[in-house]
Write a protein that holds these residues in place. Sequence first.
Motif, PDB file in Angstrom:
ATOM      1  N   ASN A 114     -17.805  11.951  16.399  1.00 54.10           N
ATOM      2  CA  ASN A 114     -17.508  13.382  16.492  1.00 54.10           C
ATOM      3  C   ASN A 114     -16.018  13.673  16.334  1.00 54.10           C
ATOM      4  O   ASN A 114     -15.635  14.628  15.648  1.00 54.10           O
ATOM      5  CB  ASN A 114     -17.995  13.935  17.832  1.00 54.10           C
ATOM      6  CG  ASN A 114     -19.504  14.049  17.907  1.00 54.10           C
ATOM      7  OD1 ASN A 114     -20.192  14.098  16.885  1.00 54.10           O
ATOM      8  ND2 ASN A 114     -20.038  14.075  19.114  1.00 54.10           N
ATOM      9  N   PHE A 115     -15.174  12.865  16.957  1.00 54.41           N
ATOM     10  CA  PHE A 115     -13.726  13.092  16.856  1.00 54.41           C
ATOM     11  C   PHE A 115     -13.241  12.912  15.419  1.00 54.41           C
ATOM     12  O   PHE A 115     -12.387  13.667  14.939  1.00 54.41           O
ATOM     13  CB  PHE A 115     -12.971  12.161  17.801  1.00 54.41           C
ATOM     14  CG  PHE A 115     -12.803  12.721  19.188  1.00 54.41           C
ATOM     15  CD1 PHE A 115     -11.819  13.650  19.459  1.00 54.41           C
ATOM     16  CD2 PHE A 115     -13.638  12.317  20.218  1.00 54.41           C
ATOM     17  CE1 PHE A 115     -11.656  14.177  20.736  1.00 54.41           C
ATOM     18  CE2 PHE A 115     -13.483  12.826  21.498  1.00 54.41           C
ATOM     19  CZ  PHE A 115     -12.499  13.769  21.765  1.00 54.41           C
ATOM     20  N   SER A 159     -20.557  17.594  17.168  1.00 54.89           N
ATOM     21  CA  SER A 159     -19.137  17.842  16.907  1.00 54.89           C
ATOM     22  C   SER A 159     -18.739  19.310  17.057  1.00 54.89           C
ATOM     23  O   SER A 159     -17.603  19.620  17.418  1.00 54.89           O
ATOM     24  CB  SER A 159     -18.771  17.348  15.511  1.00 54.89           C
ATOM     25  OG  SER A 159     -19.556  18.000  14.517  1.00 54.89           O
ATOM     26  N   LYS A 204     -15.052  13.392  12.773  1.00 59.05           N
ATOM     27  CA  LYS A 204     -15.623  14.490  11.985  1.00 59.05           C
ATOM     28  C   LYS A 204     -14.791  15.757  12.092  1.00 59.05           C
ATOM     29  O   LYS A 204     -14.658  16.517  11.118  1.00 59.05           O
ATOM     30  CB  LYS A 204     -17.066  14.760  12.436  1.00 59.05           C
ATOM     31  CG  LYS A 204     -17.805  15.740  11.548  1.00 59.05           C
ATOM     32  CD  LYS A 204     -19.274  15.835  11.938  1.00 59.05           C
ATOM     33  CE  LYS A 204     -20.026  16.779  11.015  1.00 59.05           C
ATOM     34  NZ  LYS A 204     -21.475  16.857  11.370  1.00 59.05           N
ATOM     35  N   ILE A 205     -14.203  16.001  13.257  1.00 61.51           N
ATOM     36  CA  ILE A 205     -13.439  17.246  13.447  1.00 61.51           C
ATOM     37  C   ILE A 205     -11.930  17.019  13.376  1.00 61.51           C
ATOM     38  O   ILE A 205     -11.152  17.919  13.705  1.00 61.51           O
ATOM     39  CB  ILE A 205     -13.795  17.916  14.792  1.00 61.51           C
ATOM     40  CG1 ILE A 205     -13.359  17.029  15.969  1.00 61.51           C
ATOM     41  CG2 ILE A 205     -15.287  18.233  14.862  1.00 61.51           C
ATOM     42  CD1 ILE A 205     -13.497  17.717  17.327  1.00 61.51           C
ATOM     43  N   GLU A 253     -18.094   8.392  21.183  1.00 60.74           N
ATOM     44  CA  GLU A 253     -17.524   9.704  20.899  1.00 60.74           C
ATOM     45  C   GLU A 253     -16.733   9.734  19.586  1.00 60.74           C
ATOM     46  O   GLU A 253     -16.367  10.804  19.103  1.00 60.74           O
ATOM     47  CB  GLU A 253     -16.602  10.141  22.041  1.00 60.74           C
ATOM     48  CG  GLU A 253     -15.346   9.293  22.179  1.00 60.74           C
ATOM     49  CD  GLU A 253     -14.505   9.622  23.409  1.00 60.74           C
ATOM     50  OE1 GLU A 253     -14.878  10.546  24.158  1.00 60.74           O
ATOM     51  OE2 GLU A 253     -13.494   8.939  23.629  1.00 60.74           O
ATOM     52  N   PRO A 289     -21.120  13.451  23.853  1.00 56.93           N
ATOM     53  CA  PRO A 289     -21.178  13.238  22.404  1.00 56.93           C
ATOM     54  C   PRO A 289     -22.505  13.649  21.777  1.00 56.93           C
ATOM     55  O   PRO A 289     -22.541  14.081  20.623  1.00 56.93           O
ATOM     56  CB  PRO A 289     -20.956  11.720  22.277  1.00 56.93           C
ATOM     57  CG  PRO A 289     -20.129  11.368  23.468  1.00 56.93           C
ATOM     58  CD  PRO A 289     -20.634  12.247  24.570  1.00 56.93           C
TER      59      PRO A 289
END
Length: 360
Positions: free
Chosen positions: A101-102, A72, A104-105, A98, A68
């Motif tokens: 980041n998940f 991202s 965010k994308i 994590e 992480p």
Amino acid sequence: MSAPPKLLTIGVTGLNAHDNPGPGVAVIRSLREFYRDGLRIVGLAYESLEPGIYMGDMVDVAYQVPYPSTGSAALLERLAEINGQEQLDVIIPNFDSELFNFIKISAQMAKMGIKTCLPTHAQLAARDKINLGDFGTRYHFKVPAFYMLNSVHDIDTAAEGLNYPLVIKGKFYEAQIVNNRETAQKAFYDLSAKWGLPVIAQQYISGTEINVAGLGDGKGNAVSVVPMRKLYITDKGKAWAGITIEDNDLIALGRQFAAASQWKGGFELEIMKDANGDLYVLEVNPRFPAWVYLTVAAGQNQPAALVQLALGNEVKPFKNYQAGKMFIRYSWDEVVDIGSFQQFSAFGRMANTNNNKGQA
């Protein structure tokens, strides 16, 4: 809730299974219980010694993904590569660290055909340990008093306000009960080195430790709420045995959290019930717990219901569960050939060829 005929390909993280196990293997076990042969599991691992990688009856193929801390963009690039090979339908992240980041994308993943069931960044931040006091005040939850520790010198201020014993908590994981300044300092250094700053000093509350596993639909509804009382606790405070209990106050608390936060996805409430029967929310974990398979045994398959939500299907809230269902965790030596380890370490990918699909 009936299983769809189409073969589903689901990516799952959190495949570690040490004394502080990740939820991944339990999530996969829950999914296999429901989908049987209609399921292909793609394990997403950060390290080559995560046991779930090599569990052929659980994981069809495993890929290494970037930590992480790499951000991202690196995660999205790697998931695009994996999706090109596997055509993922859904991804279920299972680590606190994590999720940022998940989330965010998530829009870019959706464009690739990968669906998720995740909270927003605002929801994730609102239940964070450093914001839990404000969350409790706003939505009328009882939470322990706490102090932020940005340096070891802050311990004296925290101890003066909270008194010993107190609980020292890492930013993402782990907690230690300390009884004096020396052990508090050691805990601060240990947890700040692992998880960064701030470290949290929390009021110690004596009572019965209870965890609640839940699933929110993002519209204020709790699809599932299952409370569990810890029967055996490790030195890291993790449940190694537990039992589902019938308690309307705990169920109401889980529903109250889902309604107040508008939570989307799995969650876990860590609760202390004191001698007066008051329920204190110690933590809100933004994903399924490692004991989530107990919800399946009790009659509410939370991971399978999450997949249905991610796919856009209607999921009606569960109404009943069985109290008195116990889990007792145990260790199992997964023996693999060194070639499998070398393959994953060198190429970041390994396919299991000895799958027994549908067996959990």
